[in-house]
Scaffold this motif. Structure first.
Motif, PDB file in Angstrom:
ATOM      1  N   VAL A  77      -9.124   4.277   0.043  1.00  0.00           N
ATOM      2  CA  VAL A  77      -7.514   4.673  -0.563  1.00  0.00           C
ATOM      3  C   VAL A  77      -7.395   5.141   0.999  1.00  0.00           C
ATOM      4  CG1 VAL A  77      -5.991   6.425  -1.757  1.00  0.00           C
ATOM      5  CG2 VAL A  77      -8.695   5.447  -2.931  1.00  0.00           C
ATOM      6  N   SER A  78      -5.891   4.693   0.766  1.00  0.00           N
ATOM      7  CA  SER A  78      -5.361   5.453   1.647  1.00  0.00           C
ATOM      8  C   SER A  78      -4.116   5.978   1.844  1.00  0.00           C
ATOM      9  CB  SER A  78      -5.227   4.376   3.215  1.00  0.00           C
ATOM     10  OG  SER A  78      -6.574   3.890   3.418  1.00  0.00           O
ATOM     11  N   ALA A  79      -3.355   6.780   2.585  1.00  0.00           N
ATOM     12  CA  ALA A  79      -2.299   7.029   2.600  1.00  0.00           C
ATOM     13  C   ALA A  79      -0.936   7.231   3.481  1.00  0.00           C
ATOM     14  CB  ALA A  79      -1.746   8.261   1.896  1.00  0.00           C
ATOM     15  N   SER A  80      -0.035   6.379   3.912  1.00  0.00           N
ATOM     16  CA  SER A  80       0.866   6.267   4.440  1.00  0.00           C
ATOM     17  C   SER A  80       2.381   7.063   4.387  1.00  0.00           C
ATOM     18  CB  SER A  80       1.313   4.866   4.538  1.00  0.00           C
ATOM     19  OG  SER A  80       2.330   4.770   6.349  1.00  0.00           O
ATOM     20  N   THR A  81       2.318   7.815   6.067  1.00  0.00           N
ATOM     21  CA  THR A  81       3.988   8.996   5.662  1.00  0.00           C
ATOM     22  C   THR A  81       5.423   7.802   6.427  1.00  0.00           C
ATOM     23  OG1 THR A  81       3.241   9.673   7.813  1.00  0.00           O
ATOM     24  CG2 THR A  81       3.312  10.543   5.341  1.00  0.00           C
ATOM     25  N   ASP A  82       4.378   6.419   6.885  1.00  0.00           N
ATOM     26  CA  ASP A  82       5.887   5.576   7.633  1.00  0.00           C
ATOM     27  C   ASP A  82       5.964   4.509   7.046  1.00  0.00           C
ATOM     28  OD1 ASP A  82       3.209   4.823   8.041  1.00  0.00           O
ATOM     29  OD2 ASP A  82       3.305   4.806  10.502  1.00  0.00           O
ATOM     30  N   ASN A 103       1.053  17.050   2.726  1.00  0.00           N
ATOM     31  CA  ASN A 103       2.388  16.602   2.167  1.00  0.00           C
ATOM     32  C   ASN A 103       3.123  16.107   3.747  1.00  0.00           C
ATOM     33  OD1 ASN A 103       2.559  15.566  -0.503  1.00  0.00           O
ATOM     34  ND2 ASN A 103       2.645  17.232  -0.663  1.00  0.00           N
ATOM     35  N   PRO A 104       4.196  15.771   4.438  1.00  0.00           N
ATOM     36  CA  PRO A 104       4.459  15.602   5.334  1.00  0.00           C
ATOM     37  C   PRO A 104       6.301  15.804   5.261  1.00  0.00           C
ATOM     38  CG  PRO A 104       5.584  13.051   4.967  1.00  0.00           C
ATOM     39  CD  PRO A 104       3.760  13.779   3.583  1.00  0.00           C
ATOM     40  N   ALA A 105       7.158  16.003   6.130  1.00  0.00           N
ATOM     41  CA  ALA A 105       8.294  17.272   5.959  1.00  0.00           C
ATOM     42  C   ALA A 105       8.907  16.109   4.876  1.00  0.00           C
ATOM     43  CB  ALA A 105       9.152  17.092   7.569  1.00  0.00           C
ATOM     44  N   ALA A 106       9.772  18.022   4.790  1.00  0.00           N
ATOM     45  CA  ALA A 106      10.439  17.319   3.350  1.00  0.00           C
ATOM     46  C   ALA A 106      11.639  15.562   3.373  1.00  0.00           C
ATOM     47  CB  ALA A 106      11.650  18.226   3.498  1.00  0.00           C
ATOM     48  N   GLY A 107      11.788  14.905   2.454  1.00  0.00           N
ATOM     49  CA  GLY A 107      12.988  14.021   2.703  1.00  0.00           C
ATOM     50  C   GLY A 107      11.893  12.576   3.161  1.00  0.00           C
ATOM     51  N   THR A 108      10.623  13.157   3.408  1.00  0.00           N
ATOM     52  CA  THR A 108       9.734  11.601   3.348  1.00  0.00           C
ATOM     53  C   THR A 108       8.792  11.304   2.254  1.00  0.00           C
ATOM     54  OG1 THR A 108       9.370  13.142   5.600  1.00  0.00           O
ATOM     55  CG2 THR A 108       7.478  11.133   4.832  1.00  0.00           C
ATOM     56  N   GLY A 109       8.905   9.749   2.440  1.00  0.00           N
ATOM     57  CA  GLY A 109       7.867   9.253   1.036  1.00  0.00           C
ATOM     58  C   GLY A 109       6.845   9.359   1.740  1.00  0.00           C
ATOM     59  N   VAL A 110       5.644   9.037   0.505  1.00  0.00           N
ATOM     60  CA  VAL A 110       4.486   8.905   0.538  1.00  0.00           C
ATOM     61  C   VAL A 110       4.124   7.499   0.593  1.00  0.00           C
ATOM     62  CG1 VAL A 110       2.155  10.119   0.565  1.00  0.00           C
ATOM     63  CG2 VAL A 110       4.481  11.859   1.221  1.00  0.00           C
ATOM     64  N   SER A 111       3.025   6.929   0.495  1.00  0.00           N
ATOM     65  CA  SER A 111       3.321   5.961   0.071  1.00  0.00           C
ATOM     66  C   SER A 111       1.556   5.841  -0.135  1.00  0.00           C
ATOM     67  CB  SER A 111       3.628   4.496   1.174  1.00  0.00           C
ATOM     68  OG  SER A 111       4.530   4.131   1.303  1.00  0.00           O
ATOM     69  N   LEU A 112       0.433   4.943  -1.340  1.00  0.00           N
ATOM     70  CA  LEU A 112      -0.850   5.453  -1.237  1.00  0.00           C
ATOM     71  C   LEU A 112      -1.529   3.901  -1.470  1.00  0.00           C
ATOM     72  CD1 LEU A 112      -0.555   7.625  -4.587  1.00  0.00           C
ATOM     73  CD2 LEU A 112      -1.206   8.213  -1.739  1.00  0.00           C
ATOM     74  N   LEU A 161      -9.905  -6.544  -5.750  1.00  0.00           N
ATOM     75  CA  LEU A 161      -7.445  -5.622  -5.720  1.00  0.00           C
ATOM     76  C   LEU A 161      -7.371  -5.261  -4.118  1.00  0.00           C
ATOM     77  CD1 LEU A 161      -5.599  -4.517  -7.007  1.00  0.00           C
ATOM     78  CD2 LEU A 161      -7.406  -2.617  -7.617  1.00  0.00           C
ATOM     79  N   ASP A 162      -6.325  -5.872  -3.757  1.00  0.00           N
ATOM     80  CA  ASP A 162      -5.951  -4.844  -2.889  1.00  0.00           C
ATOM     81  C   ASP A 162      -4.414  -4.439  -3.278  1.00  0.00           C
ATOM     82  OD1 ASP A 162      -4.293  -4.213  -0.208  1.00  0.00           O
ATOM     83  OD2 ASP A 162      -5.248  -5.346   1.109  1.00  0.00           O
ATOM     84  N   GLN A 163      -4.274  -2.971  -3.725  1.00  0.00           N
ATOM     85  CA  GLN A 163      -3.217  -2.369  -3.711  1.00  0.00           C
ATOM     86  C   GLN A 163      -2.059  -1.491  -2.935  1.00  0.00           C
ATOM     87  OE1 GLN A 163      -3.417  -1.045  -8.317  1.00  0.00           O
ATOM     88  NE2 GLN A 163      -2.188   0.614  -7.474  1.00  0.00           N
ATOM     89  N   THR A 164      -0.809  -1.926  -2.757  1.00  0.00           N
ATOM     90  CA  THR A 164      -0.470  -0.639  -2.381  1.00  0.00           C
ATOM     91  C   THR A 164       1.186  -0.414  -2.431  1.00  0.00           C
ATOM     92  OG1 THR A 164      -0.708  -1.456  -0.370  1.00  0.00           O
ATOM     93  CG2 THR A 164       1.494  -0.618   0.091  1.00  0.00           C
ATOM     94  N   ILE A 165       1.852   0.834  -2.789  1.00  0.00           N
ATOM     95  CA  ILE A 165       2.694   1.183  -3.620  1.00  0.00           C
ATOM     96  C   ILE A 165       3.747   1.985  -2.668  1.00  0.00           C
ATOM     97  CG2 ILE A 165       3.631   3.251  -5.462  1.00  0.00           C
ATOM     98  CD1 ILE A 165       1.476   2.736  -6.841  1.00  0.00           C
ATOM     99  N   THR A 166       4.344   1.303  -2.044  1.00  0.00           N
ATOM    100  CA  THR A 166       5.704   2.489  -1.400  1.00  0.00           C
ATOM    101  C   THR A 166       6.386   2.774  -1.508  1.00  0.00           C
ATOM    102  OG1 THR A 166       5.470  -0.197   0.436  1.00  0.00           O
ATOM    103  CG2 THR A 166       6.574   1.677   0.874  1.00  0.00           C
ATOM    104  N   ASP A 167       6.087   4.235  -1.105  1.00  0.00           N
ATOM    105  CA  ASP A 167       7.830   5.389  -1.531  1.00  0.00           C
ATOM    106  C   ASP A 167       6.713   5.846  -2.566  1.00  0.00           C
ATOM    107  OD1 ASP A 167       8.658   5.514   0.772  1.00  0.00           O
ATOM    108  OD2 ASP A 167       9.916   4.257   0.519  1.00  0.00           O
ATOM    109  N   ALA A 168       5.430   5.955  -3.156  1.00  0.00           N
ATOM    110  CA  ALA A 168       4.246   6.788  -4.378  1.00  0.00           C
ATOM    111  C   ALA A 168       5.583   8.072  -5.101  1.00  0.00           C
ATOM    112  CB  ALA A 168       3.245   6.887  -4.261  1.00  0.00           C
TER     113      ALA A 168
END
Length: 523
Positions: A467-472, A491-500, A512-519
């Protein structure tokens, strides 16, 4: 002319008349038979009010259950209060509703009399007497609650057939009574539902009964510990704030349930009787544009006395989810995919999810088999020989409050022709962080994100899971250790989307390779 010289048609008529006179069965001639009319009997119904006088304001139903009259359904009427009809022999269900207090300013009472067993095998008189009824009073612990509506149902089974009658009431002034002989053991099922309401709580009360009689009266004063609480939350999903629509009813038996609106984001609280069993909930989310409304359903929600259960609709993390039906299946040389890509955070499958673009493609041994323009859905004809397959799908949508903006998933598996429908081994990963109704988490905090595997890799059949996370927006990823079934995200700064993102291999080597952008987003 002798009898033997009479025309054949005349002889047949004479024989038929003779058979009818002696009550025998007509013989068959040339393959034809003389069909006898069914036995019929006179049923007389007398209706008496609470003073014992014949009354005209009534509604009576006589419903056939078994025998020659099984398909009969009549609603006799007579201004005198006495009605007579001729019916075929058989078992019937009779119910009659009498009203009193109809004069201006009077308190209206409804008397419901049910005869679950009416065996019509001779001329019969039935007296429906309002004086035999007893009150129905089923009340919540909160004395300030206002009555909304009630309904009672009686279902009778005989000879393999079931018939049901009901009465709905807009006031708490209902009285009921059993009439006539008892039925066979367990042939009668009866349900009573009553809805009371305060400013903050809907009470849905009502026991269920089974036996050989209909109820005569019913009194129950519930205490708070006897009842269960079910909170239904409507999140600010892709449609944002607005007004959603709820439906709520028991899973089993007869019920009129409750339908009501709810401001979203918001919570509706239902207090129910656990003895009524599990409950079904439907939710239609507000939609900001003119597109079709998006509805969710969840069935058989279990409740427990003294406990609170919560179900949230239209909230993140939106992503792939598997239901009880096969998500990807093969029937002969046809592979069908139907994987909900935008199920809400509780795993409820949407009826009409909003999206901007979507595609689903199937590859066999690296070669494209076909593509559809639906998210997670497609039907593909493939060769019968064994092959290695990859199913890839993507859906995108505009950013909205608490809304996933992109989901991509890719599965690999091996398959060959089948002799009938067979599920193919696919899995998904669900992420379930605790978020506010707008689908956001506090900026700068560490949040625990439970990770659940569904499908072929469930129940300990995971060979590997990353499992990985992205803030960009997915430009870069940070791997997160899975510990005790969850990962921790800073969690990053306010107003940021966290992807998983999840990368999984099951015990048989399917991937399985699954990505959810702005979870989810930070606030």
């Amino acid at each position: 002319m002798t009898a033997t010289s009479l025309p054949r048609r005349t002889v047949l008529r004479a024989l038929a008349a003779t058979v009818a006179l002696v009550g025998g069965a007509a013989p068959a001639w040339g393959g034809a038979a003389f069909a006898a009319e069914p036995e019929t009997y006179t049923l007389t119904i007398r209706h008496l009010d609470r003073d014992g006088r014949p009354t005209a304001p009534y509604r009576t139903n006589v419903t056939g259950i078994s025998g020659p009259g099984a398909d009969t359904s009549v609603q006799p009427e007579a201004p005198s209060g006495v009605t007579t009809l001729r019916l075929p022999k058989g078992r019937y269900l009779l119910d009659s509703t009498l009203a009193s207090g109809l004069e201006p300013g009077g308190t209206i009472w409804t008397d419901w009399v049910v005869q679950p067993r009416l065996d019509l095998d001779h001329d019969t008189t039935v007296t429906v007497d309002a004086r035999t009824t007893a009150p129905v009073s089923v009340r919540p612990p909160d004395g300030s609650a206002a009555f909304v509506h009630s309904a009672m149902f009686v279902s009778v089974t005989h000879g393999g057939a079931t018939r049901t009658v009901e009465v709905a009431n807009g006031s708490p002034n209902l009285r009921v009574a059993h009439l006539g002989p008892e039925t066979e053991a367990g042939a009668v099922k009866q349900w009573f539902d009553v809805n009371w309401k305060t400013d903050s709580v809907d009470y849905l009360l009502g026991p269920a009964f089974s036996g050989n009689r209909a109820l005569t009266g019913l009194t129950r004063q519930y205490s708070a510990p006897e009842l269960a609480t079910l909170n239904v939350r409507g999140a600010a999903g892709p449609g944002g704030a607005g007004v959603g629509l709820l439906s709520f009813q028991p899973s089993d038996g007869k019920s009129i349930g409750v339908t009501r609106s709810m401001a979203t984001p918001g919570t509706a609280t239902f207090v129910v009787t656990p003895e009524r069993g599990t409950w079904d909930v439907g939710y239609t989310a507000p939609r900001a544009d003119e597109s079709a409304p998006n509805s969710y359903t969840t069935e058989r929600v279990a409740v427990r006395a003294g406990a609170t259960t919560t179900r949230t609709f239209d909230g993140p993390v939106f992503g792939p989810a598997l239901t009880e039906r096969p998500a990807v299946s093969r029937d002969g040389d046809r592979i069908t995919a139907d994987i909900p890509l935008l199920a809400d955070g509780d795993g409820h499958t949407p009826s009409a999810p909003s999206f901007d673009t979507a595609y689903t493609s199937l590859y066999r041994d690296g070669a494209l088999v076909g593509t559809s323009g639906a998210p997670g859905r497609g039907e593909f004809t493939v060769p019968p020989a064994p092959g290695s397959y990859r199913l890839a799908t993507t859906v995108t949508r505009k950013a909205a409050a608490g809304a996933t903006t992109r989901v991509t998933a890719s599965w690999t598996f091996a398959s060959a022709t089948t002799s009938g429908p067979a599920a193919l081994p696919v899995s998904v990963v669900r992420f379930s962080p605790e978020l506010d109704p707008a689908g956001a988490a506090a900026a700068g905090s560490a949040i625990r994100v439970p990770v659940t595997v569904q499908g072929a890799a469930a129940d300990g059949r995971v060979r590997s899971l990353t499992v990985s996370a992205s803030t960009d927006g997915g430009a870069s990823w940070t791997r997160l250790p899975v510990e005790s079934g969850a990962v921790t995200v800073r969690n990053p700064a306010a107003g940021t989307g966290v992807s998983l993102r999840a990368e999984l291999t099951d015990a048989d080597g399917n991937t399985l390779d699954q990505t959810i952008t702005d979870a989810y987003r930070t606030r």
